[in-house]
Design a protein around this motif. Sequence first.
Motif, PDB file in Angstrom:
ATOM      1  N   ARG A  41     -51.676  -6.157  12.511  1.00 46.29           N
ATOM      2  CA  ARG A  41     -52.102  -4.809  12.899  1.00 46.29           C
ATOM      3  C   ARG A  41     -51.162  -3.789  12.256  1.00 46.29           C
ATOM      4  NH1 ARG A  41     -53.346  -5.338  19.367  1.00 46.29           N
ATOM      5  NH2 ARG A  41     -55.351  -6.425  19.195  1.00 46.29           N
ATOM      6  N   ILE A  42     -51.487  -3.413  11.025  1.00 44.05           N
ATOM      7  CA  ILE A  42     -50.652  -2.492  10.260  1.00 44.05           C
ATOM      8  C   ILE A  42     -50.760  -1.087  10.842  1.00 44.05           C
ATOM      9  CG2 ILE A  42     -50.339  -1.452   7.989  1.00 44.05           C
ATOM     10  CD1 ILE A  42     -51.383  -4.136   6.828  1.00 44.05           C
ATOM     11  N   LEU A  43     -49.607  -0.433  11.042  1.00 45.40           N
ATOM     12  CA  LEU A  43     -49.607   0.921  11.583  1.00 45.40           C
ATOM     13  C   LEU A  43     -49.788   1.937  10.461  1.00 45.40           C
ATOM     14  CD1 LEU A  43     -48.366  -0.827  13.926  1.00 45.40           C
ATOM     15  CD2 LEU A  43     -47.256   1.285  14.683  1.00 45.40           C
ATOM     16  N   SER A  44     -48.801   2.070   9.569  1.00 43.61           N
ATOM     17  CA  SER A  44     -48.985   2.937   8.398  1.00 43.61           C
ATOM     18  C   SER A  44     -48.034   2.501   7.290  1.00 43.61           C
ATOM     19  CB  SER A  44     -48.751   4.417   8.729  1.00 43.61           C
ATOM     20  OG  SER A  44     -47.457   4.651   9.216  1.00 43.61           O
ATOM     21  N   ALA A  45     -48.575   1.827   6.316  1.00 39.10           N
ATOM     22  CA  ALA A  45     -47.798   1.380   5.153  1.00 39.10           C
ATOM     23  C   ALA A  45     -47.949   2.430   4.063  1.00 39.10           C
ATOM     24  CB  ALA A  45     -48.272   0.010   4.671  1.00 39.10           C
ATOM     25  N   ALA A  46     -47.233   3.519   4.224  1.00 42.27           N
ATOM     26  CA  ALA A  46     -47.308   4.642   3.279  1.00 42.27           C
ATOM     27  C   ALA A  46     -46.015   5.430   3.380  1.00 42.27           C
ATOM     28  CB  ALA A  46     -48.507   5.528   3.592  1.00 42.27           C
ATOM     29  N   GLN A  47     -45.798   6.335   2.459  1.00 41.10           N
ATOM     30  CA  GLN A  47     -44.561   7.107   2.445  1.00 41.10           C
ATOM     31  C   GLN A  47     -44.400   7.908   3.733  1.00 41.10           C
ATOM     32  OE1 GLN A  47     -44.119   9.460  -1.127  1.00 41.10           O
ATOM     33  NE2 GLN A  47     -44.608   7.739  -2.468  1.00 41.10           N
ATOM     34  N   VAL A  48     -43.157   8.039   4.171  1.00 35.60           N
ATOM     35  CA  VAL A  48     -42.851   8.747   5.420  1.00 35.60           C
ATOM     36  C   VAL A  48     -42.801  10.239   5.135  1.00 35.60           C
ATOM     37  CG1 VAL A  48     -41.217   8.981   7.325  1.00 35.60           C
ATOM     38  CG2 VAL A  48     -41.542   6.750   6.219  1.00 35.60           C
ATOM     39  N   ASN A  49     -43.897  10.929   5.423  1.00 32.23           N
ATOM     40  CA  ASN A  49     -43.964  12.367   5.159  1.00 32.23           C
ATOM     41  C   ASN A  49     -44.577  13.145   6.321  1.00 32.23           C
ATOM     42  OD1 ASN A  49     -46.675  11.709   4.905  1.00 32.23           O
ATOM     43  ND2 ASN A  49     -46.662  11.790   2.648  1.00 32.23           N
ATOM     44  N   ASN A  50     -44.552  12.547   7.528  1.00 38.26           N
ATOM     45  CA  ASN A  50     -45.078  13.217   8.709  1.00 38.26           C
ATOM     46  C   ASN A  50     -44.414  12.623   9.946  1.00 38.26           C
ATOM     47  OD1 ASN A  50     -47.073  11.064   9.991  1.00 38.26           O
ATOM     48  ND2 ASN A  50     -47.354  10.988   7.761  1.00 38.26           N
ATOM     49  N   PRO A  51     -44.398  13.346  11.071  1.00 38.92           N
ATOM     50  CA  PRO A  51     -43.695  12.857  12.262  1.00 38.92           C
ATOM     51  C   PRO A  51     -44.224  11.520  12.784  1.00 38.92           C
ATOM     52  CG  PRO A  51     -44.085  15.210  12.450  1.00 38.92           C
ATOM     53  CD  PRO A  51     -44.841  14.751  11.239  1.00 38.92           C
TER      54      PRO A  51
END
Length: 277
Positions: A160-170
């Motif tokens: 269950r992937i939460l968000s595998a992306a660059q950290v650019n939001n809270p």
Amino acid sequence: MKKIVLTGAAGRLGSYLREPLSKMCDTLLSTDINDVGETYEGETFVKADLAQMDEVAPLLEGADMVVHFGAIVDEMPFEVLWGPNFVGSYNIWEAASRHGVRRVVYASSIHAVGMYPKTERIGIDVPHRPDTFYGLAKCFTEDLGRMYWEKRGLESVHLRILSAAQVNNPRALGSWLSYDDLIQLVTRAIDTPVTGFAIIYGVSNNDRAPVDNSGAAFLGYRPKDNAEVYAEKVLAESEPLDPQDPGHMCHGGPFAKVDLGQSGLAQMNVVDDRKKT
């Protein structure tokens, strides 16, 4: 292992998995509806539509495991998602069963439980609570995996992937899954000797992680990265969040806010930083 099949190989997450998976087996068979370009040593590519069983089934012949990341990765009308996200999952599991594949490792999503409030730290055993048709497809596939385990003995691990992306939001301060931790997560799902049917959250070692993975500790996943290193910059650049906005309050983020069938990714700033071969 002799053979691993990777679906969704041309996608952003697939681009980071291809090389490490190619080193875990004699043959990595990568597949997608889009081309991947140059292949790695030990990797072959076959273009295929997941919704077509006659294209999927031959790919799984002789495979030890399938890493199933192929799907439309956004909210869309149900009719659009039906083929790749629902039928595609059935085709993978049924073909895997026919060919005696040992295990399927599946890219599930937080959106299977996306309507839970983030103030509630949820474990791997909470009932489904999808935020979209996209999330509903993840619920369907998790249940499909459990059924094939209980009826036919086909193991599966659902990430269950939460968000595998660059950290650019809270939100990402809690939900971030780094690419290095993604690779470790998939590797542990493959090399753990026995899994049966298992669910585990795909999230890094974030101080603000809103989920509890303790029930899946047997998989040996120990994430290394922590989004807190980005916190000062992200919070300084962000406006105060509205606690009445489900996009801020729910685990599914913007997907919890959009109307059914409407894009969730359109509300996010996801950078396409896929790895080049």
